[in-house]
Design an enzyme around this catalytic site. Sequence first.
Site, PDB file in Angstrom:
ATOM      1  N   GLY A 160       0.818  -1.210   0.000  1.00  0.00           N
ATOM      2  CA  GLY A 160       0.000   0.000   0.000  1.00  0.00           C
ATOM      3  C   GLY A 160       0.847   1.253   0.000  1.00  0.00           C
ATOM      4  CD  GLU A 199       1.748  -9.749   0.993  1.00  0.00           C
ATOM      5  OE1 GLU A 199       1.512 -10.792   1.610  1.00  0.00           O
ATOM      6  OE2 GLU A 199       0.860  -9.045   0.479  1.00  0.00           O
ATOM      7  N   PRO A 200       5.515  -5.466  -1.164  1.00  0.00           N
ATOM      8  CG  PRO A 200       7.585  -4.397  -1.160  1.00  0.00           C
ATOM      9  CD  PRO A 200       6.827  -5.525  -0.516  1.00  0.00           C
ATOM     10  N   GLY A 201       4.575  -4.237  -4.351  1.00  0.00           N
ATOM     11  CA  GLY A 201       4.666  -4.448  -5.796  1.00  0.00           C
ATOM     12  C   GLY A 201       5.094  -3.134  -6.418  1.00  0.00           C
ATOM     13  NE  ARG A 249      -1.079   1.480 -12.332  1.00  0.00           N
ATOM     14  CZ  ARG A 249      -0.795   2.637 -11.736  1.00  0.00           C
ATOM     15  NH1 ARG A 249      -0.156   3.575 -12.389  1.00  0.00           N
ATOM     16  NH2 ARG A 249      -1.151   2.847 -10.500  1.00  0.00           N
ATOM     17  CE1 TYR A 295      -6.921  -0.187 -10.817  1.00  0.00           C
ATOM     18  CE2 TYR A 295      -4.702   0.149 -11.619  1.00  0.00           C
ATOM     19  CZ  TYR A 295      -5.683  -0.691 -11.164  1.00  0.00           C
ATOM     20  OH  TYR A 295      -5.423  -2.017 -11.046  1.00  0.00           O
ATOM     21  CB  CYS A 352     -11.295   1.419 -32.166  1.00  0.00           C
ATOM     22  SG  CYS A 352     -10.529   1.922 -33.707  1.00  0.00           S
ATOM     23  CD  GLU A 353     -12.890   0.373 -26.301  1.00  0.00           C
ATOM     24  OE1 GLU A 353     -13.637   1.144 -25.662  1.00  0.00           O
ATOM     25  OE2 GLU A 353     -13.233  -0.753 -26.695  1.00  0.00           O
ATOM     26  CE1 TYR A 355      -0.399  -4.803  -9.766  1.00  0.00           C
ATOM     27  CE2 TYR A 355       0.495  -2.707  -8.984  1.00  0.00           C
ATOM     28  CZ  TYR A 355       0.129  -4.014  -8.749  1.00  0.00           C
ATOM     29  OH  TYR A 355       0.301  -4.542  -7.502  1.00  0.00           O
TER      30      TYR A 355
HETATM   31  C1  PLP Z   1      -1.339  -6.588  -5.261  1.00  0.00           C
HETATM   32  C2  PLP Z   1      -0.908  -7.045  -3.949  1.00  0.00           C
HETATM   33  C3  PLP Z   1       0.206  -6.472  -3.327  1.00  0.00           C
HETATM   34  C4  PLP Z   1       1.002  -5.330  -3.928  1.00  0.00           C
HETATM   35  O1  PLP Z   1       0.333  -4.114  -3.907  1.00  0.00           O
HETATM   36  P1  PLP Z   1       1.085  -2.790  -4.441  1.00  0.00           P
HETATM   37  O2  PLP Z   1       0.109  -1.701  -4.258  1.00  0.00           O
HETATM   38  O3  PLP Z   1       1.465  -3.015  -5.846  1.00  0.00           O
HETATM   39  O4  PLP Z   1       2.303  -2.625  -3.617  1.00  0.00           O
HETATM   40  C5  PLP Z   1       0.582  -6.993  -2.103  1.00  0.00           C
HETATM   41  N1  PLP Z   1      -0.090  -8.013  -1.522  1.00  0.00           N
HETATM   42  C6  PLP Z   1      -1.172  -8.583  -2.095  1.00  0.00           C
HETATM   43  C7  PLP Z   1      -1.848  -9.703  -1.430  1.00  0.00           C
HETATM   44  C8  PLP Z   1      -1.622  -8.118  -3.312  1.00  0.00           C
HETATM   45  O5  PLP Z   1      -2.699  -8.671  -3.876  1.00  0.00           O
END
Ligand code: PLP
Length: 421
Positions: A227, A268-270, A307, A311, A337-338, A365
Amino acid sequence: MQLNNQTYQIQGVDVLDIADEFGLPLYVYDADKIIEKIGLLRSSFAGVNLKIKYAAKALTNVSILKLMRQQGVEMDSVSVNEARMGMLAGFSPSQIMFTPSGVSFGEIREAIELGLQLNVDSLPLLEWVGQNYGSQVPVSIRINPHISEGGNIKISTGHADSKFGISILQRADMLAIVDQYQISVAGLHIHTGSDFKNANAFLKGADVLFDLASDYPNLTFIDFGSGFKVSYKEGDHITDVAELGRQVSAAFQNFCQQYGRELELWFEPGKFLVSESGHLLVKTNIVKENPTRTFVAVDSGLNHLIRPMMYDSYHDIKNISNPAGSTKTYNVVGYICETDTFATDRPLPEVRPGDVLSFENAGAYGFSMSSNYNARFRPAEVLVYEGKPYLIRQRETFEDLLRGQVDVDIFSEELRVMSEE
Ligand SMILES: *Cc1c(COP(=O)(O)O)cnc(C)c1O
């Protein structure tokens, strides 16, 4: 990406040279940026036993997963296939957290058989694990703490009406199932969605988990999900990770003392790890001056970066090939074509047909949500590592678009004869 002597560079490599070598449109990732973010997270949580589990859905290329592994980062997956990609990258199954949301029991069984760390997202799943595996499969439990803290509602997952996690109000039901089947609970997890600006949301979530932990005496980790808000433009208010580290670490150390044991603290950062590392390079097809607006149409669209349309996310745009042009205002749109608008009323250095633009913050993403809509190829991907660009995914070809299609002979002979005449 840095502007040096009027050329944009990544690790000293001219971005236009990368575009020339690999063609456009192209995703380019800067390994240094990823490594820097990992380091920032580690140093901010230096006082606790931190484990970083990269949320692979943000960017799933196996070379990126290998980079994470080489940096000592582990993995979070939301499908068995993602976990398999992690295993291809060299992760052991036990290093991979599996956080399903509403997936079939068949897939859960596969995950357990592979040896992934299962994160349970519902009471029926908890019951199913108990019935099928008793105390044999250690699980973690995903809690919905009923916290709502800013961010876009589409990416907010911790509020009361979210589909994710087991409601904290069902605490007694959770414990009853765990007791009935003697389920081994190794971890507690929250992931309350994206884009929190301050430590408050994490601290509130932490309090919920710390309190719940008294029901489960054999925990080995607490997982705070993700988050983190990242920077999209200069002056953006972002998560102050150092401050977050100080506050959450202190609360965590305090909790461990009360709990009687040193636990691991997981994140768990993405987006935080890969967003800023990625750039989507595109070429300008057309500059169209309408009476009210000037449109820049590029050789990309919601098929490559959805995105902004999904979003309303903001992506900084750089005019790589004309950085010194005089500023004009544009709507930057795609070729699908959108109505695939990347940016509205955006001031940019003058854009001419053929100019190369870069969408920033395209690492998370971006490619992983891309598609073949309008029968278009997805871009190639390049990773710049130690000053060298490496192709890590080939550009698609026409054959890729047809792969899997079955050309069945379902039409009558007469029809075909007629159409051939
Ligand atoms: C998508 C997800 C994340 C990563 O979220 P980010 O906003 O990209 O950091 C972490 N944990 C879980 C379970 C997720 O589904």
